[in-house]
Design an enzyme around this catalytic site. Structure first.
Site, short mmCIF file in Angstrom:
data_model
loop_
_atom_site.label_atom_id
_atom_site.label_comp_id
_atom_site.label_asym_id
_atom_site.label_seq_id
_atom_site.Cartn_x
_atom_site.Cartn_y
_atom_site.Cartn_z
N HIS A 4 0.86 -1.01 0.01
CA HIS A 4 -0.08 -0.07 -0.10
C HIS A 4 0.75 1.23 0.21
CE1 HIS A 4 -3.37 -2.45 1.40
NE2 HIS A 4 -2.57 -3.30 1.99
N SER A 17 14.57 21.85 -15.76
CA SER A 17 13.53 22.74 -15.82
C SER A 17 14.11 24.00 -16.55
CB SER A 17 13.12 23.13 -14.62
OG SER A 17 12.11 24.19 -14.62
N LYS A 68 15.93 21.80 -10.66
CA LYS A 68 15.30 20.62 -10.74
C LYS A 68 16.17 19.59 -11.58
CE LYS A 68 11.59 19.74 -10.36
NZ LYS A 68 10.24 19.93 -11.14
N GLU A 96 9.52 8.57 -16.47
CA GLU A 96 8.07 8.88 -16.82
C GLU A 96 7.75 8.68 -18.06
OE1 GLU A 96 7.69 12.96 -14.57
OE2 GLU A 96 9.26 12.86 -15.42
#
Ligand code: ARG
Length: 460
Positions: free
Chosen positions: A157, A278, A284, A291
């Site tokens: 979980h 970024s 970043k 992804e």
């Protein structure tokens, strides 16, 4: 508009818009080499069966080969004014050889031809996928070996559950990809059957030898029913399905990498070469690669559903709907092979942050279940022990402590069965060492998995 294969019966030219709508050459041109290999095997068979003279067959074979080389080298571009790659190759042959070129299509239809081309395409592409899968599996095993003995929190979980070896976690993915390997291998046998000679749907009245074509192409036996031969796309659906499952595994691994590389987890560091920054926020470092693998899984699922739905209402045998099989297949192959290759590089460059993991395993009551096992071994019933440890966890939570930080008297207050030796059971490393059940996370058990995998990889 390019040469058409079916002019005789028609009084009008094909409408230009309909041509564009109907044509598949813009995407099926990637099948040129399979198409030509299939045609060469067909020519050899026609000659042996006395349907072509030897000189004719030699002319056809060498011109087909020349067309293939020219397309490969970019000297001959599949011309979009033709309907599909099959018409294009045949038209070039006729253009160059005249009457002899017109004999190529003897005892053949584009229906059995395209089914063969697709099977040949999927055969070589499946072998490439198997290679890329193997490389990824080797990389996972090597990583598991590098990090053998180091512990991390295991989750259910996405809540801290029990300590596990980093290697156990990595080997879980090994076994997922191993099942993908089995599926792609199993499917190869069904892909490699030869539909050529099924004709348009009913076979051929000419004395063809389908077995010879199979042998020339190094394929399995001819398909046993001509109608099924031209209308079957199960092998393609199976490829798309196996790819979808494999992408699901890649996507789950990607998701873990995305989570693990967050500031909140900081379990791993991805190599800079696989991340991007970024345009606005200078600090970043984004995990674009995992992804994207996760994102591309969606289109691979879509491709499977697309072909399943295309096929579901089709009466026997060939229907033009089936031309829609190609783009999902090509797209899935391209997406899967890239994803496998990029994931292999990503895993090879993956570093676990061992200091951070050492801290992480101290928090979150990861060894509460070990304490239950401790009490069971001291004679308490499992249910009673579960309840007792639950109460201990609550008590610790209220004091903002971990179980191992509670004094012995506090622990004994809940059960006099608890003795000095309890702290050993609360140590995450010890916890891992006790998971000796087959497949468990004890270092010996994990090493067995690694050894098994290494031996197996030598054999495949
Ligand atoms: N381009 C077609 C396809 O991919 C080839 C087969 C055409 N057959 C036909 N009877 N029109 O399905």
């Amino acid at each position: 508009m390019g040469f058409k294969l079916w002019g005789g019966r028609f009084k009008e030219e094909l409408d230009q818009l309909v041509h564009q709508f109907n044509a598949s050459i813009s995407f099926d041109k990637v099948l040129f080499s399979e198409d030509i290999e299939g045609s060469k095997a067909h020519v050899r068979m026609l000659q042996r069966q006395g349907l072509l003279a030897e000189e004719e067959s030699e002319l056809l074979l060498s011109e087909l080969e020349r067309i293939k080389l020219q397309i490969e080298r970019g000297e001959l571009l599949p011309d979009l004014s033709y309907e599909d790659i099959h018409s294009f190759v045949e038209a070039k042959l006729i253009e160059r050889l005249g009457e002899v070129g017109k004999k190529l299509h003897t005892a053949r239809s584009r229906n059995d031809q395209v089914a063969l081309d697709l099977r040949l395409y999927l055969k070589t592409r499946s072998l490439e996928i198997l290679q890329a899968l193997k490389a990824l599996m080797e990389t996972l095993v090597n990583k598991a070996e590098d990090y053998w003995g180091h512990v991390m929190p295991g989750y259910t979980h996405l809540q801290r559950a029990q300590p596990v070896l980093i290697s156990q976690h990595l080997m879980a993915y090994y076994f997922m990809f191993r099942r993908d390997q089995e599926r792609f291998m199993g499917a190869l046998e069904r892909i490699s059957r030869n539909p050529l000679g099924s004709g348009a749907l009913s076979g051929s009245g000419l004395p063809v030898d389908r077995h010879m074509v199979s042998e020339t192409l190094g394929m399995g036996p001819p398909t046993p029913n001509s109608m099924d031969g031209v209308s079957d796309r199960d092998f393609a659906i199976e490829f798309l399905s196996n790819s979808a499952i494999c992408m699901m595994h890649l996507s789950r691994l990607s998701e873990e990498l995305v989570i693990w590389s967050t500031r909140e987890f900081s379990f791993v560091e991805l190599k800079d070469a696989f991340c991007t920054g970024s345009s606005l926020m200078p600090q970043k470092k984004n995990p674009d690669v995992p992804e994207l693998v996760r994102g591309k899984t969606g289109r691979v699922y879509g491709n499977l559903i697309a072909l399943l739905v295309t096929m579901k209402g089709l009466p026997l045998t060939y229907n033009k709907d089936m031309q829609e099989d190609k783009e999902p297949i090509f797209d899935t192959y391209n997406t899967l092979i890239q994803s496998l290759r990029v994931m292999q590089l990503l895993i090879a460059g993956l570093r676990f942050n061992l200091d951070r993991l050492k801290e992480a395993i101290k928090e979150g009551y990861l060894t509460a279940t070990d304490l239950v096992e401790y009490l069971v071994l001291k004679g308490m019933s499992f249910r009673e022990a579960h309840e007792t440890v639950g109460r201990l966890v609550l008590l610790a939570l209220e004091e903002g402590k971990e179980l191992y930080q509670l004094k012995l008297e506090r622990l004994r207050a809940l059960s006099p069965l608890i003795g000095e030796d309890v702290y050993e059971w609360l140590d995450p490393m010890k916890s891992v060492q006790k998971k000796l059940s087959y497949g468990g996370t004890a270092p010996e058990r994990v090493m067995e998995q690694i050894r098994f995998a290494k031996e197996e990889l030598l054999r495949c």
